[in-house]
Design a protein around this motif. Structure first.
Motif, PDB file in Angstrom:
ATOM      1  N   ILE A  78      22.672   5.995  15.604  1.00 19.15           N
ATOM      2  CA  ILE A  78      21.810   4.993  14.974  1.00 19.15           C
ATOM      3  C   ILE A  78      22.495   4.553  13.688  1.00 19.15           C
ATOM      4  O   ILE A  78      22.789   5.373  12.819  1.00 19.15           O
ATOM      5  CB  ILE A  78      20.412   5.576  14.675  1.00 19.15           C
ATOM      6  CG1 ILE A  78      19.704   5.919  15.984  1.00 19.15           C
ATOM      7  CG2 ILE A  78      19.591   4.596  13.847  1.00 19.15           C
ATOM      8  CD1 ILE A  78      18.371   6.645  15.816  1.00 19.15           C
ATOM      9  N   TYR A 111      22.128   0.338  16.949  1.00 18.09           N
ATOM     10  CA  TYR A 111      22.905   1.496  17.369  1.00 18.09           C
ATOM     11  C   TYR A 111      24.331   1.131  17.763  1.00 18.09           C
ATOM     12  O   TYR A 111      24.665  -0.032  17.999  1.00 18.09           O
ATOM     13  CB  TYR A 111      22.234   2.173  18.572  1.00 18.09           C
ATOM     14  CG  TYR A 111      22.195   1.326  19.821  1.00 18.09           C
ATOM     15  CD1 TYR A 111      23.293   1.253  20.672  1.00 18.09           C
ATOM     16  CD2 TYR A 111      21.059   0.601  20.156  1.00 18.09           C
ATOM     17  CE1 TYR A 111      23.265   0.471  21.819  1.00 18.09           C
ATOM     18  CE2 TYR A 111      21.024  -0.178  21.299  1.00 18.09           C
ATOM     19  CZ  TYR A 111      22.129  -0.238  22.127  1.00 18.09           C
ATOM     20  OH  TYR A 111      22.104  -1.008  23.251  1.00 18.09           O
ATOM     21  N   PHE A 161      21.385  10.117  13.604  1.00 19.32           N
ATOM     22  CA  PHE A 161      21.299   9.275  12.412  1.00 19.32           C
ATOM     23  C   PHE A 161      21.750  10.135  11.243  1.00 19.32           C
ATOM     24  O   PHE A 161      21.210  11.219  11.024  1.00 19.32           O
ATOM     25  CB  PHE A 161      19.869   8.767  12.199  1.00 19.32           C
ATOM     26  CG  PHE A 161      19.735   7.865  11.006  1.00 19.32           C
ATOM     27  CD1 PHE A 161      20.360   6.632  10.984  1.00 19.32           C
ATOM     28  CD2 PHE A 161      19.001   8.254   9.904  1.00 19.32           C
ATOM     29  CE1 PHE A 161      20.253   5.795   9.888  1.00 19.32           C
ATOM     30  CE2 PHE A 161      18.878   7.441   8.805  1.00 19.32           C
ATOM     31  CZ  PHE A 161      19.508   6.200   8.792  1.00 19.32           C
TER      32      PHE A 161
END
Length: 130
Positions: free
Chosen positions: A91, A30, A12
């Protein structure tokens, strides 16, 4: 084959995401990319699930299998088991609730035209947003 999360974590903002980062989040949207073919898949996963506690009628909230998750797409699941490092797991959104998670998954799928693009493996957009 046992997958070591540290060898192929979810990312992320270009940083490996850990259980400590979950905090108040319910789930995430995702994108998984096959580094070999370039194909991508957009989906969603919840951080939490409810498991029945042995000897009790109550269910307990526990961390889901999100670390070892490689999508619901059969080909990606197989690659994830056999060659996990072939897949880049990113993500796109951290979400506070189920409705937000489901909505943002659909939004990303439409935004990226996943049903008509040769780049994406998604073959349906079908979600009830609650």
């Amino acid at each position: 084959m046992q997958i070591n999360y540290e060898d192929n974590p979810w990312f992320f903002n270009n940083t490996a995401f850990t259980s400590d980062d979950i905090k108040k989040y319910f789930g995430f949207v995702y994108e998984i990319q096959d580094k070999e073919t370039g194909h991508k898949y957009i989906g969603r996963k919840y951080f939490w699930s409810k498991k029945k506690v042995k000897g009790s009628s109550r269910r307990k909230r526990v961390e889901s299998d999100w670390k070892s998750y490689f999508s619901s797409h059969d080909d990606l699941k197989k690659i994830g088991k056999e060659q996990p490092n072939r897949l880049q797991r990113t993500i796109l959104h951290l979400c506070s609730g189920q409705g937000e998670t489901n909505f943002l998954e659909i939004e990303e799928q439409f935004k990226n035209d996943v049903l008509y693009s040769e780049l994406y493996l998604n073959d349906q957009i079908n979600r009830k947003v609650v």
